[in-house]
Motif scaffolding. Structure first.
Motif, PDB file in Angstrom:
ATOM      1  N   ALA A 115      -2.392  14.239 -39.590  1.00 56.52           N
ATOM      2  CA  ALA A 115      -2.918  12.921 -39.678  1.00 56.52           C
ATOM      3  C   ALA A 115      -2.787  12.180 -38.328  1.00 56.52           C
ATOM      4  CB  ALA A 115      -3.014  12.047 -40.691  1.00 56.52           C
ATOM      5  N   GLY A 116      -1.637  12.098 -37.858  1.00 51.83           N
ATOM      6  CA  GLY A 116      -0.887  11.495 -36.569  1.00 51.83           C
ATOM      7  C   GLY A 116      -1.215  12.138 -35.252  1.00 51.83           C
ATOM      8  N   GLY A 117      -1.841  13.291 -35.208  1.00 53.31           N
ATOM      9  CA  GLY A 117      -2.025  14.130 -34.307  1.00 53.31           C
ATOM     10  C   GLY A 117      -1.005  15.011 -33.612  1.00 53.31           C
ATOM     11  N   TYR A 118       0.062  14.998 -34.606  1.00 50.70           N
ATOM     12  CA  TYR A 118       1.030  16.103 -34.030  1.00 50.70           C
ATOM     13  C   TYR A 118       0.859  17.500 -34.233  1.00 50.70           C
ATOM     14  CZ  TYR A 118       3.914  11.710 -33.996  1.00 50.70           C
ATOM     15  OH  TYR A 118       4.505  10.443 -33.943  1.00 50.70           O
ATOM     16  N   LYS A 119       1.471  18.404 -33.440  1.00 50.37           N
ATOM     17  CA  LYS A 119       1.143  19.746 -33.390  1.00 50.37           C
ATOM     18  C   LYS A 119       2.483  20.657 -33.778  1.00 50.37           C
ATOM     19  CE  LYS A 119      -2.373  19.073 -30.167  1.00 50.37           C
ATOM     20  NZ  LYS A 119      -2.816  19.383 -28.676  1.00 50.37           N
ATOM     21  N   ILE A 120       2.405  21.720 -34.449  1.00 48.00           N
ATOM     22  CA  ILE A 120       3.727  22.401 -34.727  1.00 48.00           C
ATOM     23  C   ILE A 120       3.786  23.629 -33.683  1.00 48.00           C
ATOM     24  CG2 ILE A 120       4.847  23.676 -36.506  1.00 48.00           C
ATOM     25  CD1 ILE A 120       4.535  20.735 -37.253  1.00 48.00           C
ATOM     26  N   VAL A 121       5.165  23.658 -33.273  1.00 44.22           N
ATOM     27  CA  VAL A 121       5.303  24.551 -32.474  1.00 44.22           C
ATOM     28  C   VAL A 121       6.447  25.509 -33.067  1.00 44.22           C
ATOM     29  CG1 VAL A 121       6.626  25.527 -30.230  1.00 44.22           C
ATOM     30  CG2 VAL A 121       5.004  23.484 -30.292  1.00 44.22           C
ATOM     31  N   HIS A 122       6.274  26.784 -32.974  1.00 45.51           N
ATOM     32  CA  HIS A 122       7.345  27.937 -33.582  1.00 45.51           C
ATOM     33  C   HIS A 122       8.114  28.489 -32.766  1.00 45.51           C
ATOM     34  CE1 HIS A 122       7.681  31.984 -36.044  1.00 45.51           C
ATOM     35  NE2 HIS A 122       8.663  31.040 -36.255  1.00 45.51           N
ATOM     36  N   MET A 123       9.451  28.524 -32.918  1.00 50.89           N
ATOM     37  CA  MET A 123      10.158  29.241 -31.867  1.00 50.89           C
ATOM     38  C   MET A 123      10.526  30.706 -32.418  1.00 50.89           C
ATOM     39  SD  MET A 123      13.137  26.457 -31.196  1.00 50.89           S
ATOM     40  CE  MET A 123      14.034  26.643 -32.832  1.00 50.89           C
ATOM     41  N   VAL A 124      10.504  31.600 -31.530  1.00 50.21           N
ATOM     42  CA  VAL A 124      10.936  32.865 -31.906  1.00 50.21           C
ATOM     43  C   VAL A 124      12.019  33.338 -30.752  1.00 50.21           C
ATOM     44  CG1 VAL A 124       8.808  33.684 -33.220  1.00 50.21           C
ATOM     45  CG2 VAL A 124       9.023  34.386 -30.757  1.00 50.21           C
ATOM     46  N   LYS A 175       4.095  15.141 -28.286  1.00 46.93           N
ATOM     47  CA  LYS A 175       3.322  15.288 -29.886  1.00 46.93           C
ATOM     48  C   LYS A 175       3.531  16.528 -30.595  1.00 46.93           C
ATOM     49  CE  LYS A 175       0.794  11.325 -31.024  1.00 46.93           C
ATOM     50  NZ  LYS A 175       0.573  10.811 -32.165  1.00 46.93           N
ATOM     51  N   GLU A 176       4.591  17.070 -29.772  1.00 47.89           N
ATOM     52  CA  GLU A 176       4.907  18.613 -30.339  1.00 47.89           C
ATOM     53  C   GLU A 176       5.995  18.465 -31.251  1.00 47.89           C
ATOM     54  OE1 GLU A 176       2.862  21.969 -27.693  1.00 47.89           O
ATOM     55  OE2 GLU A 176       4.908  21.394 -27.191  1.00 47.89           O
ATOM     56  N   PRO A 231      -8.322  25.309 -45.698  1.00 47.82           N
ATOM     57  CA  PRO A 231      -9.288  24.423 -45.313  1.00 47.82           C
ATOM     58  C   PRO A 231      -8.658  23.173 -44.840  1.00 47.82           C
ATOM     59  CG  PRO A 231      -9.656  25.473 -47.695  1.00 47.82           C
ATOM     60  CD  PRO A 231      -8.409  25.769 -47.052  1.00 47.82           C
ATOM     61  N   ASP A 232      -7.606  22.856 -45.195  1.00 45.89           N
ATOM     62  CA  ASP A 232      -6.786  21.473 -44.727  1.00 45.89           C
ATOM     63  C   ASP A 232      -5.486  21.638 -44.054  1.00 45.89           C
ATOM     64  OD1 ASP A 232      -8.558  19.928 -46.253  1.00 45.89           O
ATOM     65  OD2 ASP A 232      -7.732  20.095 -48.042  1.00 45.89           O
ATOM     66  N   GLY A 233      -5.498  23.099 -43.492  1.00 41.28           N
ATOM     67  CA  GLY A 233      -4.335  23.420 -42.802  1.00 41.28           C
ATOM     68  C   GLY A 233      -4.209  22.845 -41.469  1.00 41.28           C
ATOM     69  N   MET A 234      -3.094  23.016 -40.739  1.00 34.83           N
ATOM     70  CA  MET A 234      -2.826  22.453 -39.153  1.00 34.83           C
ATOM     71  C   MET A 234      -2.701  23.792 -38.457  1.00 34.83           C
ATOM     72  SD  MET A 234       0.522  20.026 -39.660  1.00 34.83           S
ATOM     73  CE  MET A 234       0.418  19.518 -38.019  1.00 34.83           C
ATOM     74  N   GLY A 235      -2.369  24.820 -38.712  1.00 36.01           N
ATOM     75  CA  GLY A 235      -2.038  25.893 -37.846  1.00 36.01           C
ATOM     76  C   GLY A 235      -1.074  25.385 -36.992  1.00 36.01           C
ATOM     77  N   LEU A 236      -0.481  26.542 -36.161  1.00 37.47           N
ATOM     78  CA  LEU A 236       0.227  26.298 -35.176  1.00 37.47           C
ATOM     79  C   LEU A 236      -0.338  25.954 -33.810  1.00 37.47           C
ATOM     80  CD1 LEU A 236       2.778  29.445 -35.762  1.00 37.47           C
ATOM     81  CD2 LEU A 236       3.184  27.161 -35.894  1.00 37.47           C
ATOM     82  N   ALA A 237       0.271  25.286 -33.067  1.00 44.02           N
ATOM     83  CA  ALA A 237      -0.171  24.858 -31.703  1.00 44.02           C
ATOM     84  C   ALA A 237       0.334  25.716 -30.701  1.00 44.02           C
ATOM     85  CB  ALA A 237       0.318  23.419 -31.181  1.00 44.02           C
ATOM     86  N   ARG A 238       1.431  26.462 -30.704  1.00 47.64           N
ATOM     87  CA  ARG A 238       2.124  27.302 -29.752  1.00 47.64           C
ATOM     88  C   ARG A 238       3.158  28.154 -30.726  1.00 47.64           C
ATOM     89  NH1 ARG A 238       4.866  25.373 -24.995  1.00 47.64           N
ATOM     90  NH2 ARG A 238       5.633  23.426 -25.790  1.00 47.64           N
ATOM     91  N   THR A 239       3.397  29.237 -30.218  1.00 42.48           N
ATOM     92  CA  THR A 239       4.622  29.925 -30.255  1.00 42.48           C
ATOM     93  C   THR A 239       5.495  29.999 -29.080  1.00 42.48           C
ATOM     94  OG1 THR A 239       3.600  31.162 -32.340  1.00 42.48           O
ATOM     95  CG2 THR A 239       5.660  32.031 -31.142  1.00 42.48           C
ATOM     96  N   VAL A 240       6.623  29.910 -29.063  1.00 45.25           N
ATOM     97  CA  VAL A 240       7.417  30.019 -27.789  1.00 45.25           C
ATOM     98  C   VAL A 240       8.745  31.025 -27.847  1.00 45.25           C
ATOM     99  CG1 VAL A 240       7.033  27.426 -27.014  1.00 45.25           C
ATOM    100  CG2 VAL A 240       9.056  27.913 -28.298  1.00 45.25           C
ATOM    101  N   GLU A 241       8.809  31.786 -26.940  1.00 48.19           N
ATOM    102  CA  GLU A 241       9.896  32.835 -27.074  1.00 48.19           C
ATOM    103  C   GLU A 241      11.035  32.338 -26.258  1.00 48.19           C
ATOM    104  OE1 GLU A 241       9.892  36.625 -24.714  1.00 48.19           O
ATOM    105  OE2 GLU A 241       9.242  37.366 -26.579  1.00 48.19           O
ATOM    106  N   ILE A 242      12.301  32.314 -26.959  1.00 49.93           N
ATOM    107  CA  ILE A 242      13.559  31.846 -26.454  1.00 49.93           C
ATOM    108  C   ILE A 242      14.233  33.278 -25.898  1.00 49.93           C
ATOM    109  CG2 ILE A 242      15.591  30.584 -26.824  1.00 49.93           C
ATOM    110  CD1 ILE A 242      13.060  28.926 -27.148  1.00 49.93           C
ATOM    111  N   ALA A 302      11.570  10.685 -41.164  1.00 48.24           N
ATOM    112  CA  ALA A 302      10.896  11.690 -40.057  1.00 48.24           C
ATOM    113  C   ALA A 302       9.671  11.082 -39.169  1.00 48.24           C
ATOM    114  CB  ALA A 302      10.383  12.920 -40.540  1.00 48.24           C
ATOM    115  N   MET A 303       8.653  10.298 -39.684  1.00 48.83           N
ATOM    116  CA  MET A 303       7.655   9.798 -38.977  1.00 48.83           C
ATOM    117  C   MET A 303       7.972   8.517 -38.036  1.00 48.83           C
ATOM    118  SD  MET A 303       5.358  11.822 -39.778  1.00 48.83           S
ATOM    119  CE  MET A 303       3.735  10.775 -38.886  1.00 48.83           C
ATOM    120  N   THR A 304       8.767   7.627 -38.630  1.00 51.06           N
ATOM    121  CA  THR A 304       9.419   6.642 -37.826  1.00 51.06           C
ATOM    122  C   THR A 304      10.201   7.142 -36.517  1.00 51.06           C
ATOM    123  OG1 THR A 304       9.658   5.333 -39.724  1.00 51.06           O
ATOM    124  CG2 THR A 304      10.922   4.633 -37.764  1.00 51.06           C
TER     125      THR A 304
END
Length: 376
Positions: A328-337, A150-151, A117-128, A294-296
């Motif tokens: 809350a700050g509008g940041y998005k999480i990216v996962h690297m694989v 914001k990623e 319910p309160d999760g963020m979820g991943l914005a993207r997954t990038v392949e290296i 981290a946030m600063t």
């Protein structure tokens, strides 16, 4: 006499008739000459050229197409353009030579939905693609900055560690996000169950040397073979602990990256990771201070690969609140694989096995055949 007069009159009449015919021919001659010149003779040349359009019949499609061709202008009166009948269809235009087609990019999949319910979820997954050992993290390497505004990429060093690493995994899972863990090989041999748990949670696992030695200092700085042992034993140990594929991702301890070792990692196709934002959580132990750090820094940088340590208990405690503030700050999480898993070297696999001081030749039978519950 009368006969002579008659003959003379007749001759006079014939002469007048002949004169009329010749006069008539002379009178018509200029008109005939002008008509012939208009239809056949080329116009007199001038030094000025202007384009005119001459229609050409396209018999194949029964259409009229216009082609532009230069014609010399004259000072004579304007002449209607000549329609040229084309007896055969115009040749089809020749296709331009084509270069070898570039491979079609792989389709981008939708990010998995978050069922919390309160999760963020991943914005993207990038392949290296780690071919050649590319290096990331703008603190030291500027070329590959793949994050958008914001990623954030979350990374954790020095694990696995009891209590702390499971707390980190829970916080990430509760928000439906993933991170990259750079594990110390020796730690992984102590608690392979935790490494397996990290992998089972869908996190990316890389390596962080065998025993966290600063490879820019002696004896490693003057002995590249000893430095390679630290790197490769770490890769082998983490691979063994996970008992499955791990990423060819590596982070140097203390972010000290000797050039000769970077070149070596390039030959092994292992990517090198520095950081964009170092939280210094190994010095800051209060959870609220870790979050503030981290946030600063993110507010100033706008995005980044964030370095933390799941070895630190304060970081494990801080992570749930940090994730809430990121959301809350509008940041998005990216996962690297990684595009391909790392390959270990048999020599170093054997060196890691030799470090297991608690195993011996007597312990070769599986546990189920040695220990059996007979009462419960």
């Amino acid at each position: 006499m009368r006969v002579v007069v008659i003959v003379f009159a007749a001759l006079l009449t014939l002469g007048l008739a002949a004169f009329g015919v010749v006069a008539a021919q002379r009178a018509n001659a200029p008109a005939a000459a002008i008509a012939t010149a208009t239809q056949v003779a080329p116009p007199a040349q001038s030094t000025r050229e202007t384009p005119v359009r001459a229609p050409v019949a396209d018999l194949a499609q029964n259409q009229i197409a216009e082609v532009t061709k230069p014609t010399v202008a004259t000072d004579a009166p304007a002449v209607a353009p000549i329609i040229l009948a084309q007896n055969t269809p115009a040749p089809a235009p020749t296709a331009a030579p084509q270069s070898a087609a570039a491979p079609a990019p792989s389709p981008v999949k939708s990010a998995p939905a978050c069922d919390k319910p309160d999760g963020m979820g991943l914005a993207r997954t990038v392949e290296i693609d780690t071919t050649g050992g590319p290096a990331f993290g703008t603190e030291h390497f500027k070329q590959y900055d793949f994050l958008r505004d914001k990623e954030v990429v979350l990374t954790f060093d020095d694990g696995p560690w009891p209590e702390n690493t499971p707390m980190v995994i829970k916080a990430l899972t509760d928000m439906c996000v993933k991170a990259t863990f750079f594990e110390i090989g020796e730690h992984a041999t102590w608690r392979p169950d935790i490494s397996k748990m990290v992998a089972a949670a869908g996190m990316t696992i890389g390596s962080h040397t065998w025993s966290h030695k600063d490879l820019a200092k002696n004896p490693y700085a003057k002995d590249i073979e000893k430095a390679k042992d630290e790197i490769e034993m770490g890769v082998s140990a983490v691979h063994m602990a996970v008992d499955g594929p791990i990423a060819p991702f590596f982070r140097f301890p203390d972010l000290q990256q000797p050039a000769d070792l970077m070149a070596y990692l390039g030959t092994r196709n292992i990517a090198i990771f520095s950081t964009d934002i170092d939280t210094f959580d190994f010095k800051i132990h209060k959870p609220e201070d870790v979050v503030k750090s981290a946030m600063t820094k993110l507010a100033k940088n706008g995005k980044g690969i964030v370095l933390m340590h799941d070895f630190q208990h304060g970081t494990a405690e801080a992570l749930p609140e940090l994730l809430r503030q990121l959301k809350a700050g509008g940041y998005k999480i990216v996962h690297m694989v990684a595009k391909q898993p790392v390959t270990t070297v048999a020599k170093y696999d054997d060196m890691v096995r030799a470090q297991d001081k608690f195993s011996n030749a007597n312990n070769t039978r599986p546990q189920t055949s040695v220990v059996k519950t007979i009462s419960e």
